[in-house]
Write a protein that holds these residues in place. Structure first.
Motif, short mmCIF file in Angstrom:
data_model
loop_
_atom_site.label_atom_id
_atom_site.label_comp_id
_atom_site.label_asym_id
_atom_site.label_seq_id
_atom_site.Cartn_x
_atom_site.Cartn_y
_atom_site.Cartn_z
N SER A 158 0.85 -1.20 0.00
CA SER A 158 0.00 0.00 0.00
C SER A 158 0.88 1.25 0.00
O SER A 158 1.99 1.25 0.53
N PHE A 159 0.36 2.27 -0.60
CA PHE A 159 1.08 3.52 -0.74
C PHE A 159 0.07 4.65 -0.56
O PHE A 159 -0.99 4.64 -1.20
N SER A 160 0.37 5.57 0.32
CA SER A 160 -0.56 6.69 0.51
C SER A 160 0.22 7.96 0.80
O SER A 160 1.31 7.92 1.36
N PHE A 161 -0.37 9.08 0.41
CA PHE A 161 0.22 10.37 0.73
C PHE A 161 -0.85 11.43 0.70
O PHE A 161 -1.90 11.26 0.11
N ASN A 162 -0.57 12.52 1.38
CA ASN A 162 -1.44 13.70 1.40
C ASN A 162 -0.64 14.87 0.86
O ASN A 162 0.46 15.13 1.31
N MET A 213 3.85 10.38 3.54
CA MET A 213 4.04 9.37 2.51
C MET A 213 4.41 8.07 3.20
O MET A 213 5.31 8.04 4.03
N ARG A 214 3.69 7.03 2.87
CA ARG A 214 3.91 5.75 3.54
C ARG A 214 3.89 4.63 2.52
O ARG A 214 2.99 4.54 1.70
#
Length: 85
Positions: free
Chosen positions: A4-8, A73-74
């Motif tokens: 999984s990859f997420s960012f704001n 960012m993860r």
């Protein structure tokens, strides 16, 4: 494998004044020159820069701030196990 990859990401644009006019106006001396002239324009008469500055000049100055933020960012990877029964 599960990934999984997420960012704001945030973008802020503002054109608000960068000065607080209330502190400048309330600190004017009682005998300060007029803020406006007879035509309704900002008055520059008797405003000498070292001593005084017309506090409303900040209304005429252009101010713009743009800020780009990458907040988070993860990237995580976890193995995926299938369990047979």
């Amino acid at each position: 494998m599960k990934t999984s990859f997420s960012f704001n990401y945030a973008v802020n644009n503002t054109d608000l004044l960068n000065q607080d006019l209330t502190s400048r106006i309330f600190n004017l001396s009682p005998n300060a020159p007029a803020l406006y002239d007879a035509n309704g324009d900002l008055s520059w008469t008797n405003w000498s820069y070292p001593n005084f500055e017309n506090p409303l000049v900040y209304l005429k100055r252009r101010y713009e701030a743009v800020r780009d933020n990458l907040v988070e960012m993860r990237l995580s990877a976890t193995p995926y196990y299938h369990r047979w029964i």
